[in-house]
Design a protein around this motif. Sequence first.
Motif: not given
Length: 955
Positions: A908, A910-912, A914-915
Amino acid sequence: MPITVSGVRAELRKDSENTAEPMPRLSWIVEGPAGWMPAWSEVRLDEGESLRLGPESVLVPWPFAPLEPRSRYRVQVRVGDADHASPWSEPRWVTAAFLTDGEWQAAMIGLPAAEPDQRPGLVRTEFDVEPGLVRATLYATAHGVYQAEINGVTVDDAELKPGWTAYRLRLIHETTDVTTLLHPGRNAVGAIFAGGWYTERYLGRRAEFYGTTPAVAMQLHLDYGDGRDRWIRTGAGWTAAAAPITASGIYAGEDYDARLEQSGWSAAGFDDTGWQPARVDDAPHPTPSAQVAPPVRMVDELAVREVVTSAGGAPILDFGQNLVGRLRIRVEGPAGATVTLRHAEVLEGGELGTRPLRGARATDTYTLRGGGPEEWEPRFTFHGFRYAQLTGVEVRPDQVTAVVLSSDLPRTGWFRSSEPMLNRLHENVVWGMRGNFLSVPTDCPQRDERLGWTGDLQVFAPTASFLFDADAFLTSWLTDLDLEQRAAGGIVPFVVPDPLPDGKRPAAAWGDAATVVPTVLHERYGDLDILRRQLPSMVAWADVLLGRAGDALLWRGDFQFGDWLDPAAPPENPFAARTDPDLIASAYLCHSVELVARAARLVGDDATADRYGRLASRAREAFRHEFVSPAGRMSSDSPTAYAVAIRFGLYGDDVQRQGMGDRLADLVRMQGYRIATGFVGTPLVADALADTGHLDAAGRLLFQTDNPSWLYPVTMGATTIWERWDSMLEDGSINPGGMTSFNHYAFGAVADWLHRVVAGLAPAEPGYRTIRIAPRPLKHLQWAEAELNSPYGRVRVAWCRAGAELVVEADVPTGAKAAVELPGQEPFTVAGGSHRWTVVAPPAVSRRSPLHWMTTALSDVIDDEEAYAAIRATLTEIDPVLATQLRRQIIWSRGFTLDEVLRALSPDGRERVEDALAVLNRRAQEEDRVLPDLGRNRPRSGPPPSVSTVSEPSA
């Protein structure tokens, strides 16, 4: 605009008509129409004899017969050319403040031997003044500090007189016109005195270095104008008594018992029953010489800004500014009640942070006389503080004033910009200098030290010479340096004056004050005589270094401070820097020997210039062979090593120099644009980056707010420059090291870079005879300006961004000219006047490459300020520990990617991240953030800037 002459002065002091020189040099300011230059000047003495001179207006040799001691003249100046002439200037009095050889005969007197050592005292005598007195002059000095009074009136507003000199080698006397304080008939003269610097126990030593008993020496000259004169001198016949100051010390503070006051003690007719014959000190001491520098005075007053409640519930007064001085209180209470005044620079744990004071008590006490309102402030001590706590008797905040003390140097330089934090940093530098330029240039004003460390001044002298008129102040200090150096066989002590038993060892960057400071004074004030006067000292220091270096011309193996207080050094070991101290020592050897060669050439000593020029060349070659690879890689791979080598010219060719600069930029980036330099590297690193094409990196370093950085203390509320980059830690606790100060100007040397490079105002010729106008706009700023009251008059350089254009304004004084370098333009020259140019602005925003989690190098992330800020903010939300590691531990190199250093993130998290990167990529694409094409970088067509200049009369 009419041609006028103003600001006439003799020699170096602006605050007084007194001169210590029999042939004082003259300076004045000329104002006239734009582009006008004087062809001649004329100097008139007492509206009588006048002499025609050349066009120069700064430190012009005295054209008349030498001044006789105690002589006084009116000087006027006018200037002109073949067609015009100015009116005569307003008269300037010039008074010979020195004495004839053998004329000083006053004895040092003090309290009788029965009084305790160091007890402050009073001395007095009475005398008759006959009718016909035309002038009375008081000459006075002390073993300690004093103030004189005549007929109940203090003779001047100077403080802590006569200041601190190398007492065993040099004493100075004040020269004060006291004519108006005398009257026909019976008069009285007296002095109150204390030990001051003379009886101090330095750095906690068990014994006093100079002496145990304070004393004062005075001689009053009465001139009757008809050939009669009379001297009243301290000696036998004077009486003495203990002062109401019961104890006084620079470190300890002052205790005062108002019940012991003796009203009228310095007035005629005072009943001195109970006073004793003054002790006469027959021990030899140097014959006092006339004062050169302005004295210490009260330069400001501050009211209480806020009342803070301590952790224990007691009120603490906050003056909103870390300052140097003392408190003035207004109080009322019963006789015998005592007010205790404690001081501190910072708060820690809700209480006064006194641990950094070490052995300095820094406490004053006042015992009330009773019977009504009383006002008091200490007289012979000073403290460094922002906060104070008063106990014992209730004193309201509006009854307390902070009295700011400093050597009374006129302010000459200013800097402002569009960034408030940068402006606060600059004001911190100003306040740091104001507090530490107190009689001598000290390292700190609060703890049990307050010494004239040579290394601090060596790095700060250029900044000091811009901010304040420091020529006379530093000339006086250099006299003591020369004397201390001679006494040490050519070695410059660590501190000047030198009361330390172990400070007579050569140390690179510290002892080099002997060569650097005179060079700065010549460069900034056009003072060639200082090079002539100090050349023997400069040569002696160079010879010490060459003797240590031997045939190899490399200074190795000796004690060194090195890159003192490198932030990588642990709190308990400020020596432990990243840079090899032998590298620094050998670099400074090259630098000082080269400065000796240049100075000798300037004063016409060609033989010395040739000898040391050859030695400097050989030393540079030896340095390169020992410490530099052909590609420009230093043996100490540290920012300080590269900065020193670049700024001191220790490279073989431009390729090697650029290699040094590129590696320096890499190292600065790898540290996350946080400071990685100490005392030696910090004043040089921004210049070294800018000089080698890395201005953006210098800007990132300047605007960093993380610890360590110049702006980190600003984020922590600092109002002066700190000794350590982290004198206060992020949690509000004081650095655990045993040496921590919150007012220590050395790291403030960056202000010189702000003046010269960011604003673009620098001397192209000594004394700003030609001004270099070359602003280097930083991406973080919309505008910046610097202003200087130069020896030739007011200079101002300002720039601002106006869309895609850069508007530059400059005011050049009459009699000077400017060499102008603007972005995208060929250099050109302008004369005096007000000028304005418009050119294409350097881009304020760089092109952004797409950011990808897997492939983006850490170096690209840290170079993109928005990307770094976004990643850091995101990590702070999801994993504060990892965010702290990112800030403090990651090496921002080209060899690693985000993916490699943030693998501990949850899916989660990492995704934030990347966003956040995706948002930045879309925004950059929408803004079309690309570098301008070459056509937009070329100068605009039309006349060159020198032709299209808008010029107005100089102000």
